[in-house]
Every structure is written in structure tokens, then in C-alpha cells.
Write an enzyme that holds these catalytic residues in place. Structure first.
Site, PDB file in Angstrom:
ATOM      1  N   HIS A 108       0.846  -1.196   0.000  1.00 47.39           N
ATOM      2  CA  HIS A 108       0.000   0.000   0.000  1.00 47.39           C
ATOM      3  C   HIS A 108       0.879   1.242   0.000  1.00 47.39           C
ATOM      4  CE1 HIS A 108      -3.941  -1.905   1.672  1.00 47.39           C
ATOM      5  NE2 HIS A 108      -3.462  -2.554   0.636  1.00 47.39           N
ATOM      6  N   TYR A 163      -8.563   4.929   8.602  1.00 43.37           N
ATOM      7  CA  TYR A 163      -8.793   5.237  10.012  1.00 43.37           C
ATOM      8  C   TYR A 163      -9.877   6.315  10.103  1.00 43.37           C
ATOM      9  CZ  TYR A 163      -4.236   3.046  11.004  1.00 43.37           C
ATOM     10  OH  TYR A 163      -3.185   2.165  11.114  1.00 43.37           O
ATOM     11  N   PRO A 202      -2.904  -0.378  19.261  1.00 44.34           N
ATOM     12  CA  PRO A 202      -2.742  -0.803  17.866  1.00 44.34           C
ATOM     13  C   PRO A 202      -2.951   0.302  16.839  1.00 44.34           C
ATOM     14  CG  PRO A 202      -4.835  -1.575  18.738  1.00 44.34           C
ATOM     15  CD  PRO A 202      -4.107  -0.946  19.883  1.00 44.34           C
ATOM     16  N   LYS A 212       2.081  -0.677  15.317  1.00 44.31           N
ATOM     17  CA  LYS A 212       3.520  -0.770  15.587  1.00 44.31           C
ATOM     18  C   LYS A 212       3.956  -2.031  16.332  1.00 44.31           C
ATOM     19  CE  LYS A 212       4.854   2.923  13.613  1.00 44.31           C
ATOM     20  NZ  LYS A 212       4.902   2.522  12.200  1.00 44.31           N
ATOM     21  N   TYR A 216       4.735   6.247  10.155  1.00 43.35           N
ATOM     22  CA  TYR A 216       3.883   5.120   9.784  1.00 43.35           C
ATOM     23  C   TYR A 216       4.643   4.087   8.956  1.00 43.35           C
ATOM     24  CZ  TYR A 216      -0.463   2.637   9.159  1.00 43.35           C
ATOM     25  OH  TYR A 216      -1.433   1.672   9.213  1.00 43.35           O
TER      26      TYR A 216
HETATM   27  C1  PHB Z   1      -5.009  -4.631  10.901  1.00 43.12           C
HETATM   28  O1  PHB Z   1      -5.070  -4.777   9.668  1.00 43.12           O
HETATM   29  O2  PHB Z   1      -5.280  -5.564  11.688  1.00 43.12           O
HETATM   30  C2  PHB Z   1      -4.603  -3.321  11.448  1.00 43.12           C
HETATM   31  C3  PHB Z   1      -4.321  -2.280  10.584  1.00 43.12           C
HETATM   32  C4  PHB Z   1      -3.935  -1.055  11.096  1.00 43.12           C
HETATM   33  C5  PHB Z   1      -3.834  -0.891  12.462  1.00 43.12           C
HETATM   34  C6  PHB Z   1      -4.118  -1.934  13.328  1.00 43.12           C
HETATM   35  C7  PHB Z   1      -4.500  -3.153  12.822  1.00 43.12           C
HETATM   36  O3  PHB Z   1      -3.471   0.312  12.955  1.00 43.12           O
END
Ligand code: PHB
Ligand code: APR
Length: 390
Positions: free
Chosen positions: A72, A200, A291, A295, A383
Site C-alpha cells: 500500500h 482510520y 494498535p 507498531k 507510519y
Molecule cells: C489490521 O489490519 O489488523 C490493522 C491495521 C492497522 C492498524 C491496526 C491493525 O493500525
């Protein structure tokens, strides 16, 4: 039994350490409390930073990651019915890879076993001893018998609830611990992800996250109470809430059968130091992040990237600097990841105890990212992942 490095835990940290040590000609044995099947199917996160994906590829365990992982070049922040795309590639020259953690565990287990590596699954009553001498050992039960593993060093890769951190005398360590007043309710669903990039979303009802595991499987999360009763969440209620939080402004959400669901409380935690004598802590055994910044796994890999050359140098030449600096080197990156994870959490979640002033400041912080390329670049830099060794 005798080996160079006794490793407790067959999560990403323990497995990757064992694999990299093997590539450097150093023997290790992994003792794991759970079954192989359990380790290989434990659903966790799935975002690999650029340097971590490269570490896996360069160390020869990236074949499936390259074939099935999804590269991505950006992520989206969704707020007030609008998406702000963080152009990771344009801002940093780097991308992330979406690839399930449990697949990494499968790939690493396969690589270790193919190379004749020893992983003892379902090892019970694992205990670490004498790590303040130069002859540490690990005791455990396996196949109904008591065993002793003598080693030069012990790697505590046994996660947050493991025994290694607790084995360090309480007077020799400090815990930096921060609870968060919410958890995440996560689902896997047989539904094509409605966005091709991780999204997000901030909403007045709380945070939501749209991620994916394949072109036909979505991974979705909702902010919830830390002790949320999953029994109160029918599939219909989960989809309705996801639609509310992610679906504003004409964004779609593809629905499908939910194949897995669970609640994870959130925590920020660091143990200092990350070493005591010949016992080294790696990954979740030493630190936990919420999460939101994705990280956790990446930090575990960075600890491995620091410890491996330090152990190899010591065993080859007796040079101890790398081992002596282990805590200092790791913590520099750990605290930057703590800061980033906390910050991402704080701008995207709903905090019920916020005063109106605090709420406005959080929104202004998010708006700053929406409105500023430099602020977006700072997010992107963290990120995609800071260098493994800072
Ligand atoms: C996930 O795909 O499980 C995932 C993606 C981004 C995050 C946390 C978990 O910040
Ligand atoms: N004896 C032997 N093994 C143990 C013990 C014990 N007493 N306690 C725990 N373990 C094992 C667990 O069963 C698990 O397989 O240690 C392993 C720890 O693995 P993880 O929890 O995956 O931790 P780590 O390898 O540090 O990986 C960090 O995993 O938890 C996620 O979000 C986290 O993505 C991050 C990554």
C-alpha cells in the site's frame, strides 16, 4: 540439552530471532507454551513497516509475503465525511505491506523447521534461572518429563503475559504503564474491503478502522469499552455501527459473513531496562503499544534487528558493546513508537472524560494533519517505519 541462545516464546519476536541467528551460524532452541496450530492461527494485526518487510524478504522468508502481501502506498484518515489521504510513497518514498501476522508466524515456523531448527511447542512451566551468571539455564516440562536447557543467553520473547520480564527482580526494573479507557472490537469478514487502502475513521460515536487481509476479506475494528461484552454485539449491530462510523459522506461498506470477532483492551507499556544480566527481553515482553499506529509487530522485529548482531558479535569476538547498549538502542525507537501510537490514538478516538476544551484541541490536531503536508509527512515518516536501528 544445550544451545547458544534459549528463546522463550514462538511469536514473531522469538521466531525471527531464531531465524536470523541461524543465518549467522548461531544455534538456538525455542520453548513455546502453546501448540503449533494455536500459534499459527492466532489472529493479530497485519501492517508491516517498510524496513520490517525488507528484513523478512532479505532474510529469505518473504516468498509468500511478496506473492500475497498487499503493498500500500497510502492510508486514509476519514473525518466529517471526508477522506484525507496520506501519500506514504510520495511523502517518504516508502510503502507499507498488509500481510497477516499469523502468516508471518507460519512462514517463520516453516523456515525454522526446514532448516532443522528446534521449536518445542506445548512446553509447560518454563522458568529462567541463573541469568546473572554466565551459565543461565531454562527449566521446563515437555512430553510429561522435566528438562533443562543450558545456554549462553536467554531471550525473553514470551509476550506481555510471559514469565521472563517477571523473573527480573522487581527492584531492578521500572514499568511505564498507561491504560486507555477503551478497547477495540475487531472482526474478520468475508467481504471485499470497501477501500483499497487502510482507513482510520474518527466519528462522534468513536473510532473505526477498515483494513483487509485479502481482496475478499475485510478486517474491521470499532472503538468499544475495554471490558465490552462481545455477547451484546450481534453481527447486525456490528455492521450498523461500522456503517455509521465509516459510511458517512457517501462512503460504502461491503458486508459479508463475520468469521471471527473479539475485543482487545488497549495499553501502553514499557519495561526499563530491557535486559538483566544474560536475559534479554524482546517484543511484547518488553513493551506494548495501542494498535492505532500498527507498531506492535514492527517493534518486536526492531528489537530482533538490534539483538541479533549484538549476540553474534559477542559470540564471535567477545565484543560486548552491542549487548551493553541493547536497552539504550531499543528504547530510543520504542519511545518514538510509543509517542506515535499514543498520538494516533489520541486524535482518532472518542474520550468520554474530555472537557469541551480538550475535545476541541484533539479535533484541531486532526485538522492540522488534514490541512498540512508537513504534518502529513511527519505522520507518514513514522507510519512507514523509522530505521530499525536509530
Ligand atoms: C489490521 O489490519 O489488523 C490493522 C491495521 C492497522 C492498524 C491496526 C491493525 O493500525
Ligand atoms: N512459556 C513459553 N511460551 C510462552 C510463555 C511461557 N510462560 N508465555 C507466553 N508464551 C508464548 C506465547 O504463547 C506466544 O506464542 O510467547 C509467545 C509470545 O508471542 P507474542 O505475544 O506474539 O509476542 P511477540 O513475539 O513479542 O510479538 C509481538 O505480537 O502481540 C502481538 O501486537 C503484538 O504484533 C505484536 C507482536
Amino acid at each position: 540439552m544445550r544451545t547458544r541462545i534459549g528463546i522463550v516464546g514462538a511469536g514473531p519476536a522469538g521466531l525471527l530471532l531464531s531465524h536470523l541467528l541461524y543465518l549467522n551460524g548461531v544455534d538456538s532452541v525455542i520453548l513455546e507454551a502453546r501448540s503449533r496450530e494455536y500459534c499459527e492461527n492466532r489472529i493479530r494485526a497485519g501492517v508491516l513497516e517498510h524496513p520490517v518487510a525488507n528484513l523478512l524478504i532479505d532474510s529469505g522468508v518473504g516468498a509468500r509475503l511478496l506473492a500475497e502481501g498487499m503493498r500500500h502506498d497510502g492510508i486514509n484518515l476519514r473525518w466529517n465525511g471526508r477522506d484525507h489521504r496520506i501519500d506514504l510513497l510520495g511523502l517518504t518514498g516508502k510503502s507499507i505491506t498488509v500481510y497477516s501476522q499469523h502468516r508471518i508466524v507460519q512462514d517463520l515456523i516453516a523456515a525454522r523447521l526446514a532448516a532443522g531448527g528446534q521449536i518445542l511447542f506445548e512446553a509447560a512451566n518454563v522458568a529462567v534461572h541463573d541469568f546473572h551468571t554466565d551459565r543461565p539455564h531454562i527449566s521446563f516440562e515437555h512430553d510429561g518429563a522435566n528438562h533443562r536447557l543450558d545456554c549462553d543467553f536467554i531471550a525473553g520473547c514470551d509476550g506481555f503475559h510471559g514469565i521472563c520480564r517477571e523473573a527480573i527482580p522487581a527492584t531492578d526494573r521500572v514499568a511505564f504503564d498507561k491504560g486507555h479507557p477503551f478497547g477495540w472490537l475487531g472482526i474478520l469478514a468475508d467481504a471485499a474491503p470497501a477501500s483499497h487502502e487502510v482507513t482510520y475513521a474518527r466519528h462522534d460515536n468513536g473510532f473505526a478502522l477498515l483494513s483487509m487481509r485479502s481482496p475478499t476479506v475485510s478486517r474491521l475494528y470499532l472503538q468499544c469499552a475495554p471490558d465490552e461484552d462481545i455477547g451484546q454485539w450481534s453481527d447486525a449491530r456490528i455492521w450498523a455501527e461500522l456503517r455509521t462510523r465509516l459510511g458517512r459522506g457517501g462512503f460504502g461498506l461491503n458486508e459479508g459473513p463475520i468469521t471471527q470477532k473479539g475485543v482487545t483492551p488497549m495499553r501502553s507499556f514499557v519495561c526499563e531496562p530491557m535486559q538483566s544480566g544474560r536475559l534479554f527481553l524482546l517484543g511484547d515482553a518488553a513493551h506494548i503499544v495501542p494498535p492505532t499506529g500498527a507498531k506492535g509487530l514492527n517493534l518486536a522485529a526492531a528489537d530482533v534487528a538490534v539483538l541479533t548482531p549484538a549476540l553474534v558479535a559477542y559470540l564471535r569476538t567477545g565484543a560486548a558493546e552491542g549487548l551493553e547498549d541493547y536497552t539504550k538502542t531499543c528504547l530510543r525507537r520504542v519511545w518514538k513508537a510509543q509517542r506515535f501510537s499514543w498520538w494516533m490514538t489520541s486524535i482518532l478516538h472518542r474520550f468520554d472524560t474530555d472537557t469541551p476544551f480538550e475535545r476541541r484541541v484533539r479535533l484541531a490536531e486532526l485538522d492540522t494533519v488534514f490541512g498540512s503536508e508537513k504534518a502529513s509527512a511527519a505522520l507518514a515518516e513514522n507510519y512507514v517505519g523509522l530505521p530499525l536501528i536509530l
